[in-house]
Scaffold this motif. Structure first.
Motif, mmCIF file in Angstrom:
data_model
loop_
_atom_site.group_PDB
_atom_site.id
_atom_site.type_symbol
_atom_site.label_atom_id
_atom_site.label_comp_id
_atom_site.label_asym_id
_atom_site.label_seq_id
_atom_site.Cartn_x
_atom_site.Cartn_y
_atom_site.Cartn_z
ATOM 1 N N LEU A 1 -4.719 -1.114 3.011
ATOM 2 C CA LEU A 1 -3.852 -0.946 3.430
ATOM 3 C C LEU A 1 -2.983 -0.228 2.789
ATOM 4 O O LEU A 1 -1.572 -0.423 2.817
ATOM 5 C CB LEU A 1 -2.762 -2.556 2.867
ATOM 6 N N HIS A 2 -3.153 1.259 2.720
ATOM 7 C CA HIS A 2 -2.572 1.942 1.831
ATOM 8 C C HIS A 2 -1.671 2.871 3.521
ATOM 9 O O HIS A 2 -1.875 3.928 4.045
ATOM 10 C CB HIS A 2 -3.773 3.159 1.742
ATOM 11 N N GLY A 3 -0.506 2.196 3.267
ATOM 12 C CA GLY A 3 0.793 2.924 4.243
ATOM 13 C C GLY A 3 0.489 3.674 5.157
ATOM 14 O O GLY A 3 -0.048 4.036 5.934
ATOM 15 N N PRO A 4 1.767 4.838 5.578
ATOM 16 C CA PRO A 4 2.416 3.979 4.212
ATOM 17 C C PRO A 4 4.058 3.270 5.248
ATOM 18 O O PRO A 4 3.568 2.595 6.835
ATOM 19 C CB PRO A 4 3.553 5.442 4.883
ATOM 20 N N PRO A 5 4.919 2.515 4.435
ATOM 21 C CA PRO A 5 4.517 3.016 2.901
ATOM 22 C C PRO A 5 3.983 1.644 1.969
ATOM 23 O O PRO A 5 2.848 1.317 3.099
ATOM 24 C CB PRO A 5 5.979 2.379 2.569
ATOM 25 N N TRP A 6 3.326 1.985 1.203
ATOM 26 C CA TRP A 6 2.771 1.604 -0.005
ATOM 27 C C TRP A 6 3.476 -0.349 -0.235
ATOM 28 O O TRP A 6 3.955 -0.247 0.004
ATOM 29 C CB TRP A 6 1.705 2.211 -1.424
ATOM 30 N N TYR B 1 12.638 4.213 8.388
ATOM 31 C CA TYR B 1 11.801 5.472 9.053
ATOM 32 C C TYR B 1 12.266 6.580 8.503
ATOM 33 O O TYR B 1 10.913 7.339 7.807
ATOM 34 C CB TYR B 1 11.010 5.334 10.176
ATOM 35 N N ASN B 2 13.507 7.273 8.595
ATOM 36 C CA ASN B 2 14.016 8.465 7.875
ATOM 37 C C ASN B 2 13.436 8.575 6.424
ATOM 38 O O ASN B 2 14.185 9.603 6.242
ATOM 39 C CB ASN B 2 15.194 8.529 8.742
ATOM 40 N N GLU B 3 13.681 7.843 6.102
ATOM 41 C CA GLU B 3 13.759 7.878 4.220
ATOM 42 C C GLU B 3 12.503 8.016 4.151
ATOM 43 O O GLU B 3 12.376 8.598 3.104
ATOM 44 C CB GLU B 3 13.525 6.365 3.787
ATOM 45 N N HIS B 4 10.686 8.065 4.300
ATOM 46 C CA HIS B 4 9.964 8.136 4.196
ATOM 47 C C HIS B 4 9.752 7.663 3.000
ATOM 48 O O HIS B 4 9.197 8.330 2.048
ATOM 49 C CB HIS B 4 9.426 9.228 4.580
ATOM 50 N N LEU B 5 9.057 5.969 2.591
ATOM 51 C CA LEU B 5 9.046 6.101 1.255
ATOM 52 C C LEU B 5 7.988 5.714 1.204
ATOM 53 O O LEU B 5 7.136 5.293 1.721
ATOM 54 C CB LEU B 5 10.348 4.620 1.220
ATOM 55 N N TYR B 6 7.598 5.577 -0.232
ATOM 56 C CA TYR B 6 6.209 6.266 -0.964
ATOM 57 C C TYR B 6 5.871 4.153 -1.009
ATOM 58 O O TYR B 6 4.791 4.093 -0.088
ATOM 59 C CB TYR B 6 6.082 6.867 -1.908
ATOM 60 N N VAL B 7 6.604 3.279 -1.237
ATOM 61 C CA VAL B 7 6.540 2.113 -1.174
ATOM 62 C C VAL B 7 7.679 1.671 -0.884
ATOM 63 O O VAL B 7 8.835 2.005 -1.417
ATOM 64 C CB VAL B 7 6.264 1.868 -3.381
ATOM 65 N N GLN B 8 7.571 0.769 -0.614
ATOM 66 C CA GLN B 8 8.180 -0.104 0.607
ATOM 67 C C GLN B 8 8.212 -1.728 0.496
ATOM 68 O O GLN B 8 7.155 -2.464 0.782
ATOM 69 C CB GLN B 8 8.718 0.141 1.685
ATOM 70 N N THR B 9 9.276 -2.780 0.076
ATOM 71 C CA THR B 9 8.849 -3.939 0.029
ATOM 72 C C THR B 9 9.367 -4.290 0.991
ATOM 73 O O THR B 9 10.112 -3.953 1.642
ATOM 74 C CB THR B 9 9.958 -4.500 -1.556
ATOM 75 N N ARG B 10 8.551 -5.923 1.821
ATOM 76 C CA ARG B 10 8.559 -6.297 2.989
ATOM 77 C C ARG B 10 9.912 -6.641 2.814
ATOM 78 O O ARG B 10 10.707 -8.150 1.773
ATOM 79 C CB ARG B 10 7.643 -7.131 3.222
#
Length: 405
Positions: A192-197, A387-396
């Motif tokens: 499940l290692h994203g991105p994002p996690w 998508y263009n934020e390219h976040l490392y971690v993101q909540t659903r």
């Protein structure tokens, strides 16, 4: 015996076809005029004054690691290659002033260490597994990648008894479809290692939803630096957890093992610090009843040989990741190419690692780039519009539909 030189061989390896890669489809446009994707393999050879040459492989960030190897080479010239532990410590101390070991340092030391073990085995006329204490097993089980029922069934027909799927866009539905297709007599893992996690809260909810499918493991459900989050998932769900591919050495894997945050430790055979460190990591894990399943999803075939020797010699070996059909050039890169029968690979018996690369073939594929944004927008890994934020971690968001598909 004295080390006389180190040579490197960097190649642009073919990117796995999306149908054979357990992840949401990757980008990598424009990385090479010859091959799609951005995957590189870096091999090295250590030469000696007695005509024995050792081979190794480095992973993590191959184009950058190649520079690190040439920077380290003067520290090895004139040294006796037999003293593997002392040379490992010498290189470690030499690099610590640049910061503690990361991807580049771990990858460089891995290839060098691997080649030293190869030299010692050849000098003594025995395979590396003999130097590691002898064989526990003669054959190593493998698993392959599958994201669709069609791919999973094709793998099952080849006698392979375990698969891994991946991606954070629709994991529960994907696992359900795979389980229905292959039945109960095939193991399934998911990464499940994203991105994002995922955040720990989302990961807990998701891992609980995966419990009914009796998975072999759930891999990297959250960002690798969030160790407290692993403890939270551990307390919330009864599913084996796996992690460790992004860390190097016993120092990088220590907390995952000592705090028993995982059931399966996954050091990468190309960047964990070499066979020397992998053997120590396995011993640490054994003391905590944790199994070893080396990561090799992006590796070339020399590191695969190293993993076979290691897994032959340790008691807590679980399984080896193997993409044997990811690119036709893999078979032409290595001599001999390891053959699998019914999901098992025979442990090599030749002195040293027992393999070599086809230097002429490798030279045909010069590196054309080694970084990319991992997934395209169409993969659906990110929340809509982000998508263009390219976040490392993101909540659903839209949580009810995400967790109850």
């Amino acid at each position: 015996m004295k080390i006389t030189g180190i040579r490197t061989f960097l190649m642009h390896a073919g990117q796995p076809d999306p149908s054979k890669w357990a992840s949401d489809e990757r980008s990598g446009e424009g990385a090479s005029t010859q091959l799609r994707g951005t995957r590189n393999w870096l091999f090295l050879k250590i030469d000696t004054d007695e005509g024995i040459t050792g081979i190794g492989e480095c992973s993590g960030w191959p184009r950058v690691i190649e520079t690190a190897i040439h920077d380290l080479a003067p520290l090895l010239i004139g040294e006796d290659p037999a003293h593997i532990e002392r040379l490992w410590q010498k290189l470690h101390i030499a690099m610590m002033g640049h910061g503690m070991l990361g991807t580049v340092g771990g990858g460089a030391m891995t290839g060098i260490d691997m080649a030293l073990w190869d030299i010692k085995g050849k000098a003594l006329g025995v395979p590396v597994w003999m130097l590691l204490g002898g064989k526990v097993r003669d054959r190593i089980p493998i698993y392959s990648h599958a994201n669709t029922p069609e791919r999973a069934l094709a793998i099952k027909q080849r006698g392979i008894k375990a698969i891994k799927c991946g991606g954070v866009a629709d994991p529960v539905r994907k696992v359900a479809a795979l389980r229905e297709a292959v039945g109960d007599d095939m193991d399934i893992a998911i990464y499940l290692h994203g991105p994002p996690w995922l955040t720990p809260a989302d990961a807990c909810r998701l891992v609980r939803a995966l419990e009914p499918y009796e998975l072999m493991w759930v891999e990297d459900p959250i960002a690798p630096d969030n160790l407290e989050g692993y403890k939270r998932i551990r307390d919330a769900a009864h599913v084996p957890l796996a992690a460790g591919e992004r860390s190097a050495t016993i120092f990088g894997e220590r907390e995952l093992i000592e705090r028993e945050l995982v059931d399966v430790i996954q050091p990468d055979t190309g960047r964990a610090g070499g066979i020397t460190q992998m053997k120590k990591i396995a011993a640490m894990a054994e003391a905590h009843h944790i199994q070893m399943a080396p990561h090799s999803g992006s590796l070339g075939p020399v590191a695969e040989y190293a993993a076979l020797h290691l897994l032959a010699a340790i008691p807590n070996a679980l399984i080896l990741e193997r993409l044997d059909d990811d690119w036709d050039g893999r078979r032409r890169t290595i001599v001999p190419h390891p053959e699998q029968v019914d999901g098992l690979i025979a442990v090599p018996d030749a002195p040293g690692l027992g393999c070599d690369i086809d230097e002429e073939f490798v030279a045909r594929f010069p590196s054309g780039g080694n970084v990319s944004v991992p997934v395209p927008e169409a993969a659906g890994s990110y929340n809509p519009g982000t998508y263009n934020e390219h976040l490392y971690v993101q909540t659903r968001v839209a949580r009810r539909s995400y967790f109850n598909r």
